[in-house]
Structure formats: structure tokens, C-alpha cells
Write an enzyme that holds these catalytic residues in place. Structure first.
Site, PDB file in Angstrom:
ATOM      1  N   PHE A 220       0.809  -1.112   0.061  1.00  0.00           N
ATOM      2  CA  PHE A 220      -0.131   0.135   0.006  1.00  0.00           C
ATOM      3  C   PHE A 220       0.846   1.174  -0.090  1.00  0.00           C
ATOM      4  O   PHE A 220       2.106   1.309   0.385  1.00  0.00           O
ATOM      5  CB  PHE A 220      -0.957   0.004   1.473  1.00  0.00           C
ATOM      6  N   CYS A 221       0.129   2.276  -0.310  1.00  0.00           N
ATOM      7  CA  CYS A 221       0.918   3.667  -0.265  1.00  0.00           C
ATOM      8  C   CYS A 221       1.503   3.927   0.967  1.00  0.00           C
ATOM      9  O   CYS A 221       0.762   3.719   2.015  1.00  0.00           O
ATOM     10  CB  CYS A 221      -0.380   4.611  -0.578  1.00  0.00           C
TER      11      CYS A 221
END
Lengths: 130, 76
Positions: B13-14
Site C-alpha cells: 500500500f501507499c
């Protein structure tokens, strides 16, 4: 690219707060900002080199961060320094109270910094607190 | 001789994909193209922002079977 300053004060020992602080520091640093991180209170102990202590989740999101393989906050702080030249300082008061030396902290953590110097640094740009 | 390097950052994820891209960009030569694969839509939105802000060249961006492909050319 215009250079700007981002100062991040981290005092929480919760996983969510540490994660968000690491995201701001790393993304800010790799996007051309001069990033200074100041670690104090419950945040500092996680930066002790041999610490295996995990930051507890405050709520559901914190548990999900781990389940879903989000990047580890410690890795992101390291990348902020490695890829973006961020400076990560332990608060000199917190270092004294915790009784740790700089060489007992993670290798990407700089020398202890006093609050006066951090505040002076923070007066020139964005300030974030987690 | 420039080449296109694949950076597989699926299933994180980011800002994980962005950081992986930057790590590879550091080692790439000017003129090289890197194609980053991400399953995280946040990163698919954020990586082009970063490319634009830092001043590299955005080559193309597309989604195929739930995976975003972003191609960037290192310009400096």
C-alpha cells in the site's frame, strides 16, 4: 523545484500515528522538501536498535495496516533518510529520560536535538504533529 | 542504451510502491524507463503526482486486470 521545509514532531506510540508520521516524512522528503523529524515521548522507544517491541494499534485501522501488508513505519522512516535526505532527531530530553545513547538508536537517527533548535527549525515551514 | 525495467510493487500500500520506484530510480541511468506495477489505487494516483512534482517524464499509465502500470522515464 522550490524547496520547502516540513517539520514533523512525533510523540505518539500508537501504530497509526507512527505510520502517518512516517508517510508524511518519507513522501515529503522524496518530493524535494527538507524534512526534519523530532522523536519524543512514547515514540522514541521504538527507535532503539535492539527493540523488538511493536507499536500497538489504537483501533481497527492499525490492525488492518499489519494484516494488509502496508509498509512498516520504521522502513519508511529509513527510506525518508536514505532516499530523501530527511533528518531524524531524537529529543534530547527523551533520550536522557529513557537513558539511551545515540549509538543505541537506529543507524538512521541523528544526534539528539533540543526543543529550542527544533522550534527554530520548525518556524520556517509546515509543522505536523503525530 | 536505455531499457525498460519492471518494478513489481503489487500487494502493498501507499507509499510502498512509490518508495520501491524511487529505490529503483536511484540505480537507473538517465533515459531509462521504469514500469511500476501496483494493485493499490492510491499509489496509482500518487505516483504520477510525484513524477510531475520531481520533474521526471510520465510515459504512460494504464490499468489491466486490476493492476495499474505506470511508466516513467528518468530525466535527471
Amino acid at each position: 523545484m522550490a524547496s520547502d521545509r516540513i517539520s514533523v514532531m512525533v510523540t505518539s506510540g500508537n501504530r497509526e500515528q507512527l505510520q502517518m508520521a512516517a508517510m508524511v516524512a518519507s513522501v515529503g522528503a522524496v518530493s524535494g522538501s527538507d524534512v526534519t523529524v523530532f522523536l519524543s515521548m512514547n515514540a522514541l522507544k521504538f527507535f532503539v536498535k535492539d527493540s523488538s517491541e511493536k507499536a500497538p494499534a489504537e483501533g481497527e485501522m492499525g490492525a488492518l495496516l499489519e494484516d494488509k501488508n502496508a509498509p512498516d513505519f520504521m522502513e519508511l522512516f529509513g527510506q525518508a533518510v536514505e532516499y530523501g535526505d530527511a533528518k531524524i532527531f531524537p529529543c534530547s530530553m527523551a533520550v536522557d529520560i529513557l537513558g539511551v545513547k545515540q549509538d543505541e538508536l537506529k543507524s538512521f537517527v541523528s544526534e539528539p536535538l533540543g526543543l529550542t533548535a527544533f522550534l527554530s527549525d520548525a518556524s520556517e515551514g509546515q509543522v505536523w504533529h503525530f | 542504451m536505455s531499457e525498460r525495467k519492471l518494478v513489481d510493487a503489487k500487494n502493498t500500500f501507499c507509499p510502498g510502491p512509490l518508495m520501491e520506484l524511487i529505490g529503483q530510480m536511484k540505480m537507473a541511468e538517465i533515459g531509462d524507463e521504469l514500469e511500476i506495477l501496483s494493485t493499490d489505487q492510491g499509489s496509482a494516483n500518487d505516483i504520477p503526482e510525484w513524477i510531475n512534482k520531481v520533474g521526471h517524464e510520465m510515459v504512460e499509465s494504464f490499468e489491466k486486470e486490476g493492476v495499474w502500470h505506470i511508466v516513467v522515464k528518468k530525466t535527471k
